[in-house]
Design a protein around this motif. Structure first.
Motif, PDB file in Angstrom:
ATOM      1  N   TYR A 136     -11.223 -23.805  26.875  1.00 21.84           N
ATOM      2  CA  TYR A 136     -10.731 -23.852  25.494  1.00 21.84           C
ATOM      3  C   TYR A 136     -11.710 -24.586  24.596  1.00 21.84           C
ATOM      4  O   TYR A 136     -11.890 -24.254  23.431  1.00 21.84           O
ATOM      5  CB  TYR A 136      -9.375 -24.556  25.439  1.00 21.84           C
ATOM      6  CG  TYR A 136      -8.206 -23.723  25.905  1.00 21.84           C
ATOM      7  CD1 TYR A 136      -6.905 -24.074  25.567  1.00 21.84           C
ATOM      8  CD2 TYR A 136      -8.383 -22.590  26.687  1.00 21.84           C
ATOM      9  CE1 TYR A 136      -5.820 -23.329  26.003  1.00 21.84           C
ATOM     10  CE2 TYR A 136      -7.317 -21.838  27.124  1.00 21.84           C
ATOM     11  CZ  TYR A 136      -6.033 -22.216  26.779  1.00 21.84           C
ATOM     12  OH  TYR A 136      -4.966 -21.483  27.214  1.00 21.84           O
ATOM     13  N   GLN A 173     -15.344 -25.986  20.189  1.00 22.93           N
ATOM     14  CA  GLN A 173     -14.334 -25.015  20.574  1.00 22.93           C
ATOM     15  C   GLN A 173     -14.996 -23.799  21.217  1.00 22.93           C
ATOM     16  O   GLN A 173     -16.182 -23.535  20.998  1.00 22.93           O
ATOM     17  CB  GLN A 173     -13.499 -24.614  19.365  1.00 22.93           C
ATOM     18  CG  GLN A 173     -12.682 -25.774  18.818  1.00 22.93           C
ATOM     19  CD  GLN A 173     -11.669 -25.348  17.783  1.00 22.93           C
ATOM     20  OE1 GLN A 173     -11.363 -24.173  17.656  1.00 22.93           O
ATOM     21  NE2 GLN A 173     -11.149 -26.300  17.043  1.00 22.93           N
ATOM     22  N   SER A 174     -14.227 -23.051  21.993  1.00 29.79           N
ATOM     23  CA  SER A 174     -14.791 -21.950  22.778  1.00 29.79           C
ATOM     24  C   SER A 174     -15.433 -20.876  21.893  1.00 29.79           C
ATOM     25  O   SER A 174     -16.332 -20.152  22.340  1.00 29.79           O
ATOM     26  CB  SER A 174     -13.709 -21.319  23.657  1.00 29.79           C
ATOM     27  OG  SER A 174     -12.680 -20.774  22.856  1.00 29.79           O
ATOM     28  N   PRO A 190      -4.777 -24.491  20.624  1.00 26.40           N
ATOM     29  CA  PRO A 190      -5.710 -24.417  21.767  1.00 26.40           C
ATOM     30  C   PRO A 190      -7.121 -24.802  21.349  1.00 26.40           C
ATOM     31  O   PRO A 190      -7.605 -24.387  20.305  1.00 26.40           O
ATOM     32  CB  PRO A 190      -5.635 -22.932  22.171  1.00 26.40           C
ATOM     33  CG  PRO A 190      -4.314 -22.474  21.678  1.00 26.40           C
ATOM     34  CD  PRO A 190      -4.064 -23.224  20.409  1.00 26.40           C
ATOM     35  N   GLY A 191      -7.761 -25.625  22.186  1.00 26.39           N
ATOM     36  CA  GLY A 191      -9.131 -26.011  21.915  1.00 26.39           C
ATOM     37  C   GLY A 191      -9.298 -27.156  20.943  1.00 26.39           C
ATOM     38  O   GLY A 191     -10.407 -27.451  20.515  1.00 26.39           O
TER      39      GLY A 191
END
Lengths: 110, 115
Positions: A31, A51-52, B99-100
């Motif tokens: 993630y 972040q991804s 998320p993240g």
């Protein structure tokens, strides 16, 4: 099993040198990738979070990159200073947890 | 004042003793975590809690228990300490927005030695 590896385990450089710390992860379903700094007797301090969907993040003299396809992240420190001496840890976020590497102990000599 | 505090900072105890490590936070975060760090290893997750009524085991929960007394307090107990529980213990909090985005904020750590 998700694993995070950091190379080198320790690094000693003269003041003013640019340096790169490496982090690799086995599961690309990440993630985000975070870099932390740990000073003796203190907790971890978050430095950068990528972040991804991102490729890199910058904060001052620090630049972190993320390449999910190769399972790698790097932390670039420009013009290193003795105050940068610390342990640097990377961690991948997978769902509800962070998976940490063992860290790189950095010493910047004046 | 620190946002995440841990007590005690250092503790030496004997095998078989019950030990409680305490964590308090003023960040107003719902999520709290307990990790241990051993030399040459990264941090490993022991337990985590996403709110007062939610407790979850982490990677290495055997030999440990936790209590979430309030949003701001999360305690870790060793019911019967053993020498291989000698380690540096960290509490952390977070408040992700999706998320993240789970940036975690760490306490200063508790160094526990079990003789």
């Amino acid at each position: 099993k998700q694993e995070v590896t950091q190379i080198p385990a320790a690094l000693s450089v003269p003041e003013g040198e640019n340096l790169v710390l490496n982090c690799s992860f086995t599961d690309s379903a990440i993630y985000n990738l975070q870099w932390f700094r740990q000073d003796p007797g203190k907790g971890l301090t978050s430095l950068l979070l990528i972040q991804s969907s991102q490729r890199e993040q910058t904060s001052g003299r620090l630049n972190a990159s993320l390449d999910k396809s190769s399972g790698r992240s790097t932390l670039y420190i420009a013009a290193s200073q003795p105050g940068d001496s610390a342990t640097y840890l990377c961690a991948g976020e997978y769902g509800n947890k962070l998976v940490f590497g063992a860290g790189t102990i950095l010493r910047v000599k004046s | 004042d620190a946002d995440v505090t841990q007590t005690p900072r250092n503790r030496i105890t004997k095998t078989g003793k019950r030990i409680m490590l305490e964590c308090s936070q003023t960040k107003g975060h719902d999520r709290m975590y307990w990790y241990r760090q051993d030399p040459g290893l990264g941090l490993r997750l022991i337990y985590y809690s996403f709110d007062v009524k939610d407790i979850n085991k982490g990677e290495i929960s055997d030999g440990y228990s936790v209590s979430r007394q309030a949003q701001a307090k999360f305690s870790l107990s060793l019911e019967s300490a053993i020498p291989n529980q000698t380690a540096l213990y960290f509490c952390a909090t977070s408040d992700p927005t999706g998320p993240g985005t789970d940036t975690q904020y760490f306490g200063p750590g508790t160094r526990l030695t079990v003789l």
